[in-house]
Motif scaffolding. Structure first.
Motif, short mmCIF file in Angstrom:
data_model
loop_
_atom_site.label_atom_id
_atom_site.label_comp_id
_atom_site.label_asym_id
_atom_site.label_seq_id
_atom_site.Cartn_x
_atom_site.Cartn_y
_atom_site.Cartn_z
N LEU A 36 0.83 -1.21 0.00
CA LEU A 36 0.00 0.00 0.00
C LEU A 36 0.86 1.26 0.00
O LEU A 36 0.56 2.23 -0.70
CB LEU A 36 -0.94 -0.01 1.21
CG LEU A 36 -1.93 1.14 1.32
CD1 LEU A 36 -2.88 1.16 0.13
CD2 LEU A 36 -2.69 1.04 2.64
N SER A 37 1.94 1.23 0.74
CA SER A 37 2.86 2.37 0.76
C SER A 37 3.46 2.60 -0.62
O SER A 37 3.54 3.74 -1.08
CB SER A 37 3.97 2.12 1.77
OG SER A 37 4.96 3.11 1.67
N VAL A 39 2.17 1.70 -3.53
CA VAL A 39 1.13 2.15 -4.45
C VAL A 39 0.78 3.62 -4.20
O VAL A 39 0.70 4.42 -5.14
CB VAL A 39 -0.13 1.26 -4.33
CG1 VAL A 39 -1.33 1.85 -5.06
CG2 VAL A 39 0.17 -0.14 -4.85
N THR A 40 0.57 3.99 -2.95
CA THR A 40 0.17 5.37 -2.66
C THR A 40 1.30 6.36 -2.92
O THR A 40 1.04 7.50 -3.32
CB THR A 40 -0.32 5.52 -1.21
OG1 THR A 40 0.73 5.12 -0.32
CG2 THR A 40 -1.58 4.73 -0.98
N ARG A 41 2.52 5.96 -2.73
CA ARG A 41 3.65 6.87 -2.91
C ARG A 41 4.07 6.99 -4.36
O ARG A 41 4.32 8.08 -4.86
CB ARG A 41 4.83 6.40 -2.07
CG ARG A 41 6.01 7.34 -2.09
CD ARG A 41 7.08 6.83 -1.16
NE ARG A 41 6.51 6.71 0.18
CZ ARG A 41 6.93 7.38 1.23
NH1 ARG A 41 7.94 8.19 1.12
NH2 ARG A 41 6.37 7.23 2.40
N ILE A 44 -0.08 6.47 -7.11
CA ILE A 44 -1.13 7.48 -6.89
C ILE A 44 -0.52 8.85 -6.57
O ILE A 44 -1.16 9.86 -6.74
CB ILE A 44 -2.09 7.03 -5.76
CG1 ILE A 44 -2.73 5.70 -6.12
CG2 ILE A 44 -3.16 8.07 -5.50
CD1 ILE A 44 -3.57 5.11 -5.02
N ASN A 45 0.71 8.86 -6.11
CA ASN A 45 1.41 10.08 -5.69
C ASN A 45 0.69 10.77 -4.53
O ASN A 45 0.52 11.98 -4.52
CB ASN A 45 1.61 11.04 -6.87
CG ASN A 45 2.68 12.06 -6.58
OD1 ASN A 45 3.55 11.84 -5.74
ND2 ASN A 45 2.63 13.18 -7.28
N PHE A 46 0.27 9.95 -3.58
CA PHE A 46 -0.37 10.44 -2.36
C PHE A 46 0.20 9.67 -1.18
O PHE A 46 -0.40 8.71 -0.70
CB PHE A 46 -1.90 10.26 -2.45
CG PHE A 46 -2.64 10.83 -1.28
CD1 PHE A 46 -2.80 12.20 -1.15
CD2 PHE A 46 -3.15 10.00 -0.29
CE1 PHE A 46 -3.49 12.73 -0.06
CE2 PHE A 46 -3.83 10.52 0.79
CZ PHE A 46 -4.00 11.89 0.91
N PRO A 47 1.41 10.05 -0.73
CA PRO A 47 2.04 9.27 0.34
C PRO A 47 1.29 9.38 1.66
O PRO A 47 0.84 10.46 2.04
CB PRO A 47 3.43 9.88 0.46
CG PRO A 47 3.34 11.22 -0.16
CD PRO A 47 2.21 11.18 -1.15
N LEU A 48 1.13 8.25 2.31
CA LEU A 48 0.48 8.21 3.62
C LEU A 48 1.57 8.26 4.69
O LEU A 48 2.51 7.49 4.67
CB LEU A 48 -0.35 6.93 3.76
CG LEU A 48 -1.48 6.78 2.73
CD1 LEU A 48 -2.12 5.40 2.85
CD2 LEU A 48 -2.51 7.86 2.91
#
Length: 169
Positions: A36-37, A39-41, A44-48
Motif C-alpha cells: 500500500l505504501s 502504491v500510494t507513494r 497514486i502520488n499520495f504518500p500516507l
C-alpha cells in the motif's frame, strides 16, 4: 516431575503456541502495508504518513510476540561449535547451563520494559514524526512478548531437567 510443574509447562506452551501461530500471520498485514505504501507513494502520488511506522510497529510485534513460539519449536539461533555433536542428554545439560543466563537477561529486559511502559504512559510519549503516534501500544506488546519469552524459558528449563531425569512432562 511434580504436577504443578507439568501444568505450568503445558499451560505456557499452549499460550505461547497460540500467540505464535496467531502472530505468524501478521507478516501478511505488514506486506499489505508495504505494498500500500508503494502504491500510494509511487503510483497514486499520495504518500500516507503513517504507513511505514505502522509496518515497523507490526514487524516489531511480530518479532517480539513470536519469541516464545520460536523457543518451543527450537527455531531460535544457537551457536553450534560443538552443541550439534552432543546427544539429547548432553544438549539438555548444555541448555540448563545456559538457561540461567537467558532467564537473567529476560528478567532484566522485563523489568526495563515495565519501567519504560510506565514512563511512556505517564508522559503520554509520542514519536517525533509527522504522524506522531502514541508509543504505549507497541511497548505494551513488547512487555507481553518479553513476559511470554521469560515464562517459556522456565518451561524449557523444566523440560530439560525432565530430559536429564528421563521423565516425561
Amino acid at each position: 516431575m511434580p504436577k504443578l510443574i507439568r501444568y505450568y509447562v503445558h499451560l505456557v506452551d499452549f499460550i505461547c503456541e497460540k500467540v505464535g501461530r496467531f502472530v505468524m500471520y501478521w507478516v501478511f498485514f505488514m506486506m499489505f502495508l508495504l505494498i500500500l505504501s508503494f502504491v500510494t507513494r509511487n503510483i497514486i502520488n499520495f504518500p500516507l504518513l503513517w504507513i511505514i511506522e505502522m509496518a515497523q510497529f507490526t514487524i516489531t510485534a511480530y518479532y517480539i510476540l513470536g519469541g516464545g513460539y520460536s523457543m518451543i519449536t527450537d527455531d531460535h539461533v544457537r551457536m553450534d561449535l560443538f552443541y550439534g555433536r552432543l546427544k539429547k542428554r548432553g544438549k539438555a545439560i548444555m541448555d540448563i547451563c545456559t538457561s540461567g543466563f537467558l532467564i537473567f537477561y529476560l528478567a532484566i529486559l522485563f523489568y526495563g520494559s515495565i519501567t519504560s511502559l510506565q514512563y511512556t504512559i505517564k508522559t503520554k510519549q509520542k514519536l517525533f514524526t509527522a504522524w506522531a503516534p502514541y508509543v504505549w501500544p507497541i511497548k505494551t506488546l513488547m512487555l507481553i512478548g518479553i513476559l511470554l519469552m521469560l515464562l517459556q524459558a522456565f518451561s524449557t528449563l523444566f523440560k530439560d531437567i525432565a530430559k536429564i531425569r528421563n521423565k516425561k512432562i
